[in-house]
Scaffold this active site. Structure first.
Site, mmCIF file in Angstrom:
data_model
loop_
_atom_site.group_PDB
_atom_site.id
_atom_site.type_symbol
_atom_site.label_atom_id
_atom_site.label_comp_id
_atom_site.label_asym_id
_atom_site.label_seq_id
_atom_site.Cartn_x
_atom_site.Cartn_y
_atom_site.Cartn_z
ATOM 1 N N SER A 148 17.845 26.144 22.381
ATOM 2 C CA SER A 148 18.511 26.000 21.095
ATOM 3 C C SER A 148 19.967 25.550 21.281
ATOM 4 C CB SER A 148 18.402 27.303 20.302
ATOM 5 O OG SER A 148 18.738 27.125 18.950
ATOM 6 N N ASP A 225 8.320 25.971 14.593
ATOM 7 C CA ASP A 225 9.715 26.417 14.652
ATOM 8 C C ASP A 225 10.356 26.249 13.267
ATOM 9 O OD1 ASP A 225 12.548 26.535 15.103
ATOM 10 O OD2 ASP A 225 12.218 26.017 17.207
ATOM 11 N N HIS A 258 10.407 29.628 17.487
ATOM 12 C CA HIS A 258 11.711 29.488 18.151
ATOM 13 C C HIS A 258 12.027 30.670 19.068
ATOM 14 C CE1 HIS A 258 15.446 27.169 18.241
ATOM 15 N NE2 HIS A 258 16.163 28.279 18.145
#
Length: 278
Positions: A148, A225, A258
């Protein structure tokens, strides 16, 4: 450096230490897995950069990387995601995506952030030098990866420092922070309103300007996600790599989100990718 925790793990050592950072002007905490092979020779080293709200502990406790790292004989360094401590500025509203836990791996130029938020210098120079002088790692065989916000950091720092980091991969990275809400908030806050300055921390922009292109990139992205469409936009990285002639393996993983469940599912692939590169 002060060792604050140590556990034997798959024949190696999982350590947590603190040290005074001159780049960040504060005390930093960091974790490292040292594989058993380091008892007899220097080993390759990977730097893992975590995402928003994380510390040095998330990857260590949740990714399940130590078993394969021990098999491959690779050390893994997991630094914190921002400067911390008394006097270190935080978002006045306590937002999760700016300030503490959200350093974005850049060198801030705007006050008060420029007093401490120089994560780019820390990751690209100070921390690797400290690790090389303190552990049996081969600094000439170093790679970088992350998740991320940390995927953004791995891509940008890796692209700008090819002599330091010989391999790059990422999980669900923010590939174009100049084109998403997370990035626009962070870049404007840390760097000011001049968008030209932002390009130095945008992987898609850097792919067009860096002199030495990476031999290969590996990126995994879950198609379930929640941040995929608004924040992550992996298709922009594919377009940038195609334009720059950089081989990208972009894997859209069906049903994955995620979380660290996603990371743990594919961490072995990334460790083997880096081991092959190094």
């Amino acid at each position: 450096m002060e060792i604050v925790a140590e556990n034997k793990c798959f024949g190696g050592r999982q350590l947590q230490f603190t040290h005074e950072s001159s780049a960040l002007n504060c005390t930093m905490r960091c974790s490292i897995f040292v594989p058993p092979q380091a008892d007899t020779s220097k080993v390759p080293v990977l730097y893992w950069l975590s995402g928003l709200t994380c510390t040095d502990e998330n990857f260590v406790q949740k990714a399940g990387a130590q078993r394969i790292a021990a098999e491959l004989g690779v050390a893994i360094v997991a630094p914190d995601t921002s400067p911390r401590g008394e006097g270190v500025a935080d978002d006045p509203e306590g937002a999760y995506d700016f300030g503490l836990g959200a350093g974005f791996y850049l060198n801030a130029t705007q006050p008060p952030w420029n007093q401490h938020y120089r994560m780019y210098d820390y990751i690209s120079a100070e921390l690797p030098d400290l690790i090389a002088s303190s552990f049996a790692v081969d600094a000439e065989r170093a790679g970088i990866f992350g998740h991320s916000m940390g995927g953004h950091g791995a891509l940008t720092i890796g692209l700008k420092n090819p002599q330091r980091f010989k391999s790059i991969s990422a999980f669900a990275p923010i590939v174009a922070p100049t084109q998403c809400p997370w990035g626009e908030k962070a870049l404007s806050g840390y760097l000011g309103d001049d968008r030209e300055r932002w390009n130095a921390y945008d992987a898609c922009e850097l792919l067009q300007s860096v002199q030495q292109k990476p031999a290969a990139l590996l990126v995994d992205q879950g198609d379930a996600d929640n941040f995929l469409v608004e924040q992550l936009k992996p298709e922009l990285l594919q377009q940038a790599c195609d334009a720059a002639g950089v081989p990208l393996t972009l894997r859209l993983q069906p049903g994955y989100d995620h979380s660290y469940f996603f990371i743990a599912s594919f961490i072995e692939d990334h460790l083997r990718f880096h081991a092959d590169q190094l």
